[in-house]
Design an enzyme around this catalytic site. Sequence first.
Site, PDB file in Angstrom:
ATOM      1  N   HIS A   1     -17.132 -30.917 -25.535  1.00  0.00           N
ATOM      2  CA  HIS A   1     -16.362 -30.300 -26.623  1.00  0.00           C
ATOM      3  C   HIS A   1     -17.122 -30.309 -27.948  1.00  0.00           C
ATOM      4  CE1 HIS A   1     -12.998 -28.462 -28.425  1.00  0.00           C
ATOM      5  NE2 HIS A   1     -12.039 -29.078 -27.766  1.00  0.00           N
TER       6      HIS A   1
ATOM      7  N   ASP B   1     -14.051 -10.396 -16.831  1.00  0.00           N
ATOM      8  CA  ASP B   1     -14.319  -9.625 -15.603  1.00  0.00           C
ATOM      9  C   ASP B   1     -15.822  -9.575 -15.341  1.00  0.00           C
ATOM     10  OD1 ASP B   1     -14.484  -7.816 -13.534  1.00  0.00           O
ATOM     11  OD2 ASP B   1     -13.720  -6.114 -14.687  1.00  0.00           O
TER      12      ASP B   1
END
Length: 451
Positions: free
Chosen positions: A170, A393
Amino acid sequence: MASLQVLTVLDQPLVSPPPATVSDTSLPLTFFDIFYLRAPPIHFLFFYHLPVSTIQFTDTIVPNLKHSLSITLQHFFPYASNLIVFLDRTRKQEIRYVEGDSVKVTFAECNLDFHDLTGYHPRDCDKFYHLIPLLGGCSKISNYVKIPVFSLQATIFPNCGISIGMSIHHCLVDATTQFSFLKAWTSIARCGTDESFLANGTFPIYERLVKYSELDEIYLKRAKLEAFNKDYQLPKLSGPTDKVRATFVLTRTFINQLKKSVSNKLPTLPYVSTFTVACAYTWCCLAKSLNVDRQAFAIPLDCRTRMDPPIPAAYFGNCIWGCEVIAKTTLFTDQEGFITAAKLIGENLHKMLTDKDGMVKDKLPLEVMLSDRIPTAIISIAGTPKLKLYDIDFGWGKPKKLERISMDYGASISIDAGKESDQDLEIGVCLTATQIQDFVRVFNLGLEPYI
């Protein structure tokens, strides 16, 4: 090939940017990054319906993923870097890239039930741990510790689908930067080159625009650098566990009902958004599922446009902070529970968003701010519906399912734009089997308990 109980590892290459395309670079951490120095990694899982064989996977999909990732790393080189934690405070902690640094990628085959994993019903959490990669080992070098910041795993479920799992330190990025990386990578994977990304993409800004040295020092002290010794290891998830995960959908129709209910009962509440009512409703459901006395509800806010001066949207790194709301659990278990939660969240969000100085001045460590009212549980939110993750995608169509596996480290929920409509919201929870039963029962009642 190495075999595990449900997973067969097919290959584990190291993927780097193309040779001589990135100069050796260091990015000093800001206090936004330092906050996560000892935090657990972020784990994402994207599932795609793609009924191909393992041979098709290794012959066509694997080469494209490696090639497109390498090109993407040319533009997002910190993903191939390492976190450098100096063991004294004379030097700033940094993300460092040197020629030859790489991302460890695992390609594997899995025999778990793809259709079960991609459902919305309660599923055992530890099934998913096979599909997320470890970040890799830390190494002590002279006066610093070197920690990998990113790893990937692509897993084939023969003749069913593919999962793309990723683990991220993170300290490297927040959700906004991660989304930009994913949009770039998927664009390059679909096109085969970076021409479309170069023409239409958003390039990351690496200049360290967040400059608050006093806060940097406060958070470095909080990080306890002495913990980063030669034996330091990153947190990791492992089974068996008694937790299950499930996803719930708030439709646009129901969201509008929630907003109408709040507006009717609190006509002067200054902040009644989709996100506000979704958080309030979910908080009430959790309050009736968790046996705790006092809860803190932490809502992440992207600070880029709210800093003074504002920071560009393409800024690379962390630039988020939480709006914390603390209250006794009993406030949310009666007939006015939902309205009470909406009021507390709406007022606190409005106060923070309208105070231009508040985005920085109140950034003391959470344990300091809450020292006089320590909650029994802190519920944090992963994700934001502003980032349309179902648009990620690779050329195989939209994801069949998104899972945020890092929720399993603690009491957190996820909120994302819906798959069928980005006007809906998907709420992900990770609870024990008993708690999830209570959550399902309350969630499915809708507004009935609050009328």
